[in-house]
Design a protein around this motif. Structure first.
Motif, PDB file in Angstrom:
ATOM      1  N   GLN A  29     -26.124  -7.257  20.451  1.00 54.72           N
ATOM      2  CA  GLN A  29     -26.047  -8.706  20.329  1.00 54.72           C
ATOM      3  C   GLN A  29     -24.640  -9.068  19.868  1.00 54.72           C
ATOM      4  OE1 GLN A  29     -29.240 -10.611  21.166  1.00 54.72           O
ATOM      5  NE2 GLN A  29     -28.979  -8.611  22.126  1.00 54.72           N
ATOM      6  N   TYR A  30     -23.778  -9.410  20.840  1.00 56.73           N
ATOM      7  CA  TYR A  30     -22.362  -9.611  20.557  1.00 56.73           C
ATOM      8  C   TYR A  30     -22.035 -11.039  20.125  1.00 56.73           C
ATOM      9  CZ  TYR A  30     -21.950  -5.240  23.212  1.00 56.73           C
ATOM     10  OH  TYR A  30     -22.086  -3.958  23.676  1.00 56.73           O
ATOM     11  N   GLY A  31     -22.908 -11.989  20.465  1.00 54.40           N
ATOM     12  CA  GLY A  31     -22.611 -13.375  20.129  1.00 54.40           C
ATOM     13  C   GLY A  31     -21.605 -14.024  21.053  1.00 54.40           C
ATOM     14  N   ASP A  32     -21.254 -13.344  22.152  1.00 54.85           N
ATOM     15  CA  ASP A  32     -20.272 -13.902  23.094  1.00 54.85           C
ATOM     16  C   ASP A  32     -20.895 -14.951  24.002  1.00 54.85           C
ATOM     17  OD1 ASP A  32     -21.849 -11.895  24.183  1.00 54.85           O
ATOM     18  OD2 ASP A  32     -20.328 -11.251  25.624  1.00 54.85           O
ATOM     19  N   SER A  33     -22.206 -14.840  24.220  1.00 55.16           N
ATOM     20  CA  SER A  33     -22.925 -15.778  25.073  1.00 55.16           C
ATOM     21  C   SER A  33     -24.423 -15.606  24.820  1.00 55.16           C
ATOM     22  CB  SER A  33     -22.598 -15.505  26.546  1.00 55.16           C
ATOM     23  OG  SER A  33     -23.569 -16.067  27.393  1.00 55.16           O
ATOM     24  N   LYS A  34     -25.133 -16.719  24.646  1.00 58.32           N
ATOM     25  CA  LYS A  34     -26.576 -16.639  24.428  1.00 58.32           C
ATOM     26  C   LYS A  34     -27.285 -16.025  25.638  1.00 58.32           C
ATOM     27  CE  LYS A  34     -27.060 -20.436  21.117  1.00 58.32           C
ATOM     28  NZ  LYS A  34     -27.696 -21.750  20.833  1.00 58.32           N
ATOM     29  N   LYS A  40     -30.733  -7.955  25.714  1.00 64.26           N
ATOM     30  CA  LYS A  40     -31.962  -7.650  24.961  1.00 64.26           C
ATOM     31  C   LYS A  40     -33.102  -7.269  25.907  1.00 64.26           C
ATOM     32  CE  LYS A  40     -32.850 -10.265  21.433  1.00 64.26           C
ATOM     33  NZ  LYS A  40     -33.321 -11.405  20.585  1.00 64.26           N
ATOM     34  N   ILE A  41     -33.223  -7.995  27.017  1.00 62.86           N
ATOM     35  CA  ILE A  41     -34.273  -7.679  28.005  1.00 62.86           C
ATOM     36  C   ILE A  41     -34.052  -6.276  28.567  1.00 62.86           C
ATOM     37  CG2 ILE A  41     -35.218  -8.258  30.261  1.00 62.86           C
ATOM     38  CD1 ILE A  41     -36.078 -10.139  28.029  1.00 62.86           C
ATOM     39  N   ILE A  42     -32.807  -5.988  28.957  1.00 60.37           N
ATOM     40  CA  ILE A  42     -32.499  -4.665  29.506  1.00 60.37           C
ATOM     41  C   ILE A  42     -32.758  -3.586  28.471  1.00 60.37           C
ATOM     42  CG2 ILE A  42     -30.660  -3.201  30.440  1.00 60.37           C
ATOM     43  CD1 ILE A  42     -29.406  -5.756  31.589  1.00 60.37           C
ATOM     44  N   TRP A  43     -32.437  -3.875  27.205  1.00 58.97           N
ATOM     45  CA  TRP A  43     -32.667  -2.908  26.120  1.00 58.97           C
ATOM     46  C   TRP A  43     -34.151  -2.541  26.049  1.00 58.97           C
ATOM     47  CZ3 TRP A  43     -35.469  -2.664  21.567  1.00 58.97           C
ATOM     48  CH2 TRP A  43     -35.111  -1.656  20.677  1.00 58.97           C
ATOM     49  N   TYR A  44     -35.021  -3.534  26.113  1.00 65.04           N
ATOM     50  CA  TYR A  44     -36.457  -3.260  26.067  1.00 65.04           C
ATOM     51  C   TYR A  44     -36.909  -2.475  27.299  1.00 65.04           C
ATOM     52  CZ  TYR A  44     -37.480  -6.060  21.931  1.00 65.04           C
ATOM     53  OH  TYR A  44     -37.551  -6.526  20.636  1.00 65.04           O
ATOM     54  N   LEU A  45     -36.362  -2.799  28.464  1.00 69.82           N
ATOM     55  CA  LEU A  45     -36.743  -2.097  29.686  1.00 69.82           C
ATOM     56  C   LEU A  45     -36.316  -0.631  29.673  1.00 69.82           C
ATOM     57  CD1 LEU A  45     -35.854  -4.807  32.367  1.00 69.82           C
ATOM     58  CD2 LEU A  45     -38.146  -4.089  31.647  1.00 69.82           C
ATOM     59  N   LEU A  46     -35.218  -0.327  28.957  1.00 65.69           N
ATOM     60  CA  LEU A  46     -34.680   1.032  28.951  1.00 65.69           C
ATOM     61  C   LEU A  46     -35.086   1.851  27.726  1.00 65.69           C
ATOM     62  CD1 LEU A  46     -31.010   0.361  30.196  1.00 65.69           C
ATOM     63  CD2 LEU A  46     -32.924   1.290  31.513  1.00 65.69           C
ATOM     64  N   ARG A  47     -35.966   1.331  26.915  1.00 63.60           N
ATOM     65  CA  ARG A  47     -36.302   2.005  25.657  1.00 63.60           C
ATOM     66  C   ARG A  47     -36.786   3.434  25.854  1.00 63.60           C
ATOM     67  NH1 ARG A  47     -39.679  -1.165  21.230  1.00 63.60           N
ATOM     68  NH2 ARG A  47     -39.043   0.679  20.080  1.00 63.60           N
ATOM     69  N   GLY A  48     -37.501   3.683  26.916  1.00 67.21           N
ATOM     70  CA  GLY A  48     -38.043   5.030  27.135  1.00 67.21           C
ATOM     71  C   GLY A  48     -37.160   5.936  27.964  1.00 67.21           C
TER      72      GLY A  48
END
Length: 268
Positions: free
Chosen positions: A153-158, A165-173
Motif C-alpha cells: 500500500q504505497y499511497g500513490d493512488s487509491k 490489494k486484490i492481486i495480493w489476495y489472489l496470489l496468497r497461495g
C-alpha cells in the motif's frame, strides 16, 4: 544476539566484497560495482551515506564461474544464497553472505532470516526487448505475492492500492519461486551472446531503464570505494544518467527515507 552498528554492517559488507574481489582476481573473472554502489563510488567514494548495501554486476559467464568457485571453495565464513542452494529463496540473482551474521526478516509473508549480503546481478544480452516487458510483469507479481500486505500500500493512488490489494489476495497461495522459474525460462529463451542489448533481466521493476547497448559494461576502470579500489564501467556516466537522472544532485529527505533499507543485522 548483538545488533550490528551501521559501521559494523558496512565492515561486514566490505569483507564480502574483498572476498569476491580476491576470487575474481585469482580466476580472471570480471565484475563491477553496480547500481547504488556505483553511484556511491562516483559521488561519495564509498557508501551512499544513507544506504546500507553493496551491489555488483557481471556478465552471465562470469556470474556462473563465480558461483561455481565459491561453492567449490566452501569458505568457513562466506557462502552463496540463491534459488539453487535454498528451498525458499526467490530472486533471480544470487547473494554472497557473511555466515557470522543474521538479518531478521520483517517484510515477507513467510519470514526467512538471512545474513549480511552483497547482491550479485547477472548481465545478459538479447535482441528483443519484449523480454524486459514480460519479466517486468512477473517481477511485480512475484513481489506482491511474497511481501506483507501493508508493504504494497504505497499511497500513490487509491485505485492502484486497491488493485494491488486484490492481486495480493489472489496470489496468497502462490509460491514466489513460481515466478522466479518463469523469469529464468524467458531469460534462457531470449538471451544470446551476440545480442545488441544488455541488462540485468528480471531483478527489479525499472523496465527499459535497465537496457543498454551491448558492450556498455565491458570496459572497466578502477575508482576508490571506502578503503578499496573497485572496478566500475568506463561508461558509468551513461548508466548513472539513464538510471538515476542528475545523479550528482542529492535527493530530497523524503526520497532518502523511501530508499533507505534500514537493515537490522546481528552477530551470531
Amino acid at each position: 544476539m548483538k545488533q550490528l552498528t551501521k559501521e559494523e554492517l558496512q565492515k561486514s559488507q566490505l569483507g564480502i566484497l574483498k572476498y569476491i574481489d580476491r576470487i575474481c582476481k585469482e580466476n580472471n573473472i570480471r565484475y563491477f560495482i553496480h547500481y547504488g554502489s556505483m553511484l556511491g563510488a562516483v559521488r561519495h567514494e564509498g557508501f551512499i551515506p544513507w544506504d546500507d548495501d553493496i551491489d555488483i554486476g557481471m556478465y552471465r559467464d562470469d556470474y556462473e564461474a563465480l558461483k561455481r568457485i565459491i561453492l567449490e571453495e566452501q569458505n568457513e565464513r562466506y557462502a552463496i544464497l540463491d534459488k539453487d542452494t535454498s528451498d525458499w529463496y526467490f530472486q533471480n540473482f544470487m547473494v554472497v553472505v557473511d555466515k557470522n551474521t543474521v538479518i531478521k526478516n520483517h517484510v515477507t509473508q513467510k519470514p526467512h532470516d538471512t545474513s549480511v549480503f552483497v547482491d550479485v546481478f547477472p548481465i545478459d544480452r538479447f535482441d528483443d526487448t519484449k523480454v524486459i516487458k514480460s519479466t517486468h510483469l512477473l517481477v511485480t507479481l512475484r513481489q506482491i505475492c511474497y511481501i506483507q500486505k501493508k508493504y504494497i500500500q504505497y499511497g500513490d493512488s487509491k485505485i492502484k492500492d486497491f488493485c494491488r490489494k486484490i492481486i495480493w489476495y489472489l496470489l496468497r497461495g502462490v509460491n514466489p519461486r513460481y515466478f522466479t522459474y518463469k523469469i529464468d525460462k524467458l531469460i534462457t529463451k531470449y538471451s544470446t551472446p551476440t545480442g545488441k542489448y544488455e541488462a540485468a533481466i528480471g531483478v527489479g521493476k525499472d523496465g527499459m531503464k535497465e537496457v543498454f547497448s551491448s558492450g556498455t559494461f565491458e570496459k572497466l576502470i578502477e575508482v576508490p570505494f571506502e578503503n578499496l579500489m573497485v572496478p566500475i564501467p568506463e561508461k558509468y556516466d551513461l548508466f548513472l544518467t539513464q538510471f538515476y537522472g542528475n545523479y550528482m544532485e542529492k535527493p530530497s529527505d523524503e526520497e532518502i527515507a523511501y530508499k533507505s533499507h534500514l537493515l537490522k543485522a546481528y552477530w551470531k
